[in-house]
Design an enzyme around this catalytic site. Structure first.
Site, PDB file in Angstrom:
ATOM      1  N   CYS A 132      33.860  44.992  40.292  1.00  0.00           N
ATOM      2  CA  CYS A 132      34.963  45.911  39.949  1.00  0.00           C
ATOM      3  C   CYS A 132      36.158  45.186  39.333  1.00  0.00           C
ATOM      4  CB  CYS A 132      35.404  46.688  41.180  1.00  0.00           C
ATOM      5  SG  CYS A 132      35.621  45.695  42.661  1.00  0.00           S
ATOM      6  N   HIS A 252      42.601  48.936  42.056  1.00  0.00           N
ATOM      7  CA  HIS A 252      42.831  47.499  41.989  1.00  0.00           C
ATOM      8  C   HIS A 252      43.907  47.209  40.940  1.00  0.00           C
ATOM      9  CE1 HIS A 252      39.528  46.852  44.546  1.00  0.00           C
ATOM     10  NE2 HIS A 252      38.671  46.265  43.754  1.00  0.00           N
TER      11      HIS A 252
END
Lengths: 349, 349
Positions: A132, A252
Site C-alpha cells: 500500500c 496513509h
C-alpha cells in the site's frame, strides 16, 4: 465466454478488510462479472456476503475452487496465496495477488497501472499488487520521473492501522476509549500481529511496521525500497524509507523528499505535472491551508499530493506530502484496476 | 544575595502548559530559589498556584514586576516577551525566553546546553530557548557533528498537540470522544489558533504547524532549519524539515536522515557515541522491538534515540528516530537547564 458478457471472478479472503473493499470496488466500478465466487478460510466458510443486493455464500478456498475462474483476486495472506495461486493459474485463471508472496519474483509483474501497466503483457498467470505505502508514492513520483528523471527518494510514512487489518482498527478504537475512560488495557495486535511485543497505538506513534530484517530496516521499509525500484524499472534509484504507524484508522500519509536528475524544475512545473497526472489529485494551496490529510482521503481511489516545496539548499530537491486511502488505491482499487487493465489489454481469455 | 542562598526567580506565564512544567521542573531539580515571583496576564492574576507545598498568588506581569529578579523564565507568548523582556533586563534580571521572539536575534544566544552552553558567555541579558522540535534534534545530532561532521539533515516530524498549548490537548480529547460517540464536532484550534481554517486532529495527521511562509514552508519548518544552523554554528549545514501534527497529547517524534562529512561511521559507532552522549538515552534494539515512542517519553528530561540505520545507498547517510517530551526537554526543562548553566558559569549576579 465473451468479454461482453463478463468474467467469472473469484475473491479469496472476501471477509477481510481489503476483501470487503474489493467487493465494494467491483460493485462501484460495475465490473463485468458473469459469475462471482467468494472464497475464504474454512473458519469463515458458510457465512454470507452481499454483492449488488444478492447474498453469496462463502466457500472454503481449495485448489479445485478455481475451476472456470477467469480472474482471481487474492487477499487472504501470503501463505494462502503461495498455496492456492498456482492452482488457480493451472485452472486457467489470472491471479491478482494483494499479498507480498510473489512481489519480488522476477516472473511476476508488480503493477501500478498508472506507472507500469505494460508489464502486464509479460505475465505468467500471477500479477502482484504492491504494498500500500509503495503504490501511492510511485503514482506521485512517476510523472516526475518521466519528465525530469529521479536520483534519490527519502520517505517517512504516517500509516493507518487498517493496513494491519480490521482487528487492528478495533484495537485502536477500544484502546482509545479505555484511555479516555482512564481504564486499563492490554495491547494485543499492534505493531505486528505475531511479533513478540505489542504496544499502545492510541495517542502514540510506533516506528515499526512489519518485523525487522537483519539490516535494521523493517520488512515494510524494505518493501518500499525494493518494490519502488521494480515497479519504476529503476534499479539505480536510491530509495530510503522509515515507516511509522499512527493512531489513524484509514489513510496513509507520506513525507517524500525527491531529488530529480535535472535542476530545471520549479514548484509550479511539478504542480502542473501532477495536476494532470493519472490517479493524482493536487491539493496544494498552502496560503489557503489546502493540503491532503488522511481524514479527507477515505473512500477515494485517488492519490492526493500537496505541500510541494523546493529544497532550500538543493535546487533539484523537492518535498511533498502524499496521502491516499490505503485500503483502496493501496489495495482493493489497485487490484481491481489491474483486472480492468488486463481486460483492456485483451489478456483475459 | 549569595549564590548559596539562592536566586529570585520569576516565571512569566505560570498557568500555561509550559509554565506549569517549569514550576514542576524547578521543584524537581530543587532549583536554588530565595524568592519566587509568579507572573501572568491580567486575566489570570489573583489565581493561586502551588510550589513546594506553598500557595503563590499570581501577579499581573508589568515592567516593574521584575524589580530584584535575578532570573526570569518567560513562556507567555512572543508579544509578552517582546514587551516585557527588555524591562526585565533593565531591572537586572537575566531572561530565559521560551518564545520565538528573540531566537534569531544575533545579539541573543539560542542555547541547548548539551550543544552550545558556551554561547551563554556572550549573553546581553536575554537568552532564547529554541523551538521544541529543534532542541531534541540537535541534542541527537551534536555528538555526530563533533566526531564526523554533518553535511545534510532531512527531518520529518510527528508532533504532539501540547505544543499548541493546553487548549489543543483538550480539543484532541473532546474531538476523539465525539468521533467515538459518532457525535458532531467543530474544530476550533488546530492546526493553528488564529489561522483561517481549523481541521480535525483526532485520528488524523495535519501537515501544518504554525502558519505558512512565502516559500511554502511553515514557520515551524523554517524555525527547525534556521535554529539548527544557529545553535550548531553550522551556517553551511543543509537542513530541510516537514512538520506534521499528530493525535498525540505529549511527545514529539522525528524521522531524521543525516549525511555525515565522513564515510567512516558504522551503526555501532553511532550507537556507542549516542549511548554516552549527554541528555541522550539510546533505545535501539530492533530485534527486541526496543525503540523510542512518544507514549513512553512523557515526564522524562531525556532525548530518546533509536532505529539507527545506515542508508543502503549512501555510506555516510544514517536514519534515526528521535523522541522527547516536548514540554520538558522541548521547553520547560531546557529553560531551567539554561538557568542552571548560567549559575554554574557564574553569570547570575
Amino acid at each position: 465466454m465473451s468479454e461482453k458478457k463478463g468474467f467469472h471472478v473469484a475473491v479469496v479472503g472476501a471477509t477481510g478488510a481489503v476483501g470487503q473493499q474489493m467487493l465494494q470496488t467491483l460493485e462501484k466500478r460495475d465490473f463485468p462479472i458473469s459469475k462471482l465466487t467468494l472464497l475464504s478460510s474454512a473458519r469463515s466458510a458458510g457465512k454470507t456476503v452481499s454483492f449488488k443486493g444478492v447474498e453469496y455464500k462463502l466457500e472454503e478456498a481449495k485448489p479445485e475452487s478455481f475451476q472456470g475462474v477467469d480472474i482471481a483476486l487474492f487477499s487472504a495472506g501470503g501463505s494462502v496465496s503461495k498455496e492456492l495461486a498456482p492452482a488457480a493459474v493451472e485452472h486457467g485463471a489470472i491471479v491478482v495477488d494483494n499479498t507480498s508472496a510473489f512481489r519480488m519474483d522476477e516472473n511476476v509483474p508488480l503493477v501500478v497501472p498508472e506507472v507500469n501497466e505494460q508489464d502486464l503483457l509479460n505475465h505468467k498467470g500471477v500479477i502482484a499488487n504492491p504494498n500500500c505505502s509503495t503504490i501511492q508514492m510511485v503514482v506521485a513520483l512517476q510523472p516526475l520521473k518521466e519528465k525530469y528523471g529521479l536520483k534519490k527518494v527519502i520517505v517517512s510514512t504516517y500509516q493507518a492501522v487498517s493496513g494491519s487489518g480490521a482487528a487492528a482498527v478495533e484495537e485502536l478504537t477500544q484502546q482509545t476509549q479505555a484511555i479516555l475512560n482512564n481504564e486499563p488495557f492490554t495491547p494485543e495486535i499492534l505493531p505486528v500481529k505475531g511479533d513478540k511485543k505489542h504496544y499502545q497505538i492510541a495517542f502514540n506513534a510506533i516506528p515499526q511496521i512489519d518485523k525487522f530484517t537483519e539490516n535494521g530496516f523493517t520488512f515494510e521499509e524494505m518493501k518500499m525500497i525494493n518494490e519502488t525500484k521494480k515497479i519504476m524499472h529503476s534499479e539505480d534509484l536510491k530509495v530510503a524509507a522509515t515507516c511509522v504507524r499512527l493512531p489513524v484508522a484509514t489513510g496513509h500519509s507520506e513525507s517524500v523528499y525527491v531529488e530529480l536528475d535535472s535542476a530545471d524544475a520549479a514548484v509550479a512545473d511539478i504542480q502542473a505535472l501532477l495536476e494532470k497526472a493519472p490517479g493524482v489529485v493536487l491539493q496544494d494551496q498552502p496560503q489557503e491551508q489546502i493540503y491532503p490529510m488522511p481524514a479527507n482521503c477515505v473512500g477515494s481511489n485517488d492519490v492526493f499530493v500537496g505541500r510541494i516545496r523546493q529544497d532550500i539548499d538543493v535546487p533539484e530537491g523537492f518535498h511533498m506530502w502524499v496521502v491516499s486511502d490505503n485500503l483502496l488505491k493501496g489495495a482493493a482499487w489497485n487490484s481491481v484496476q489491474i483486472a480492468e487493465s488486463l481486460i483492456k489489454l485483451g489478456l483475459v481469455k
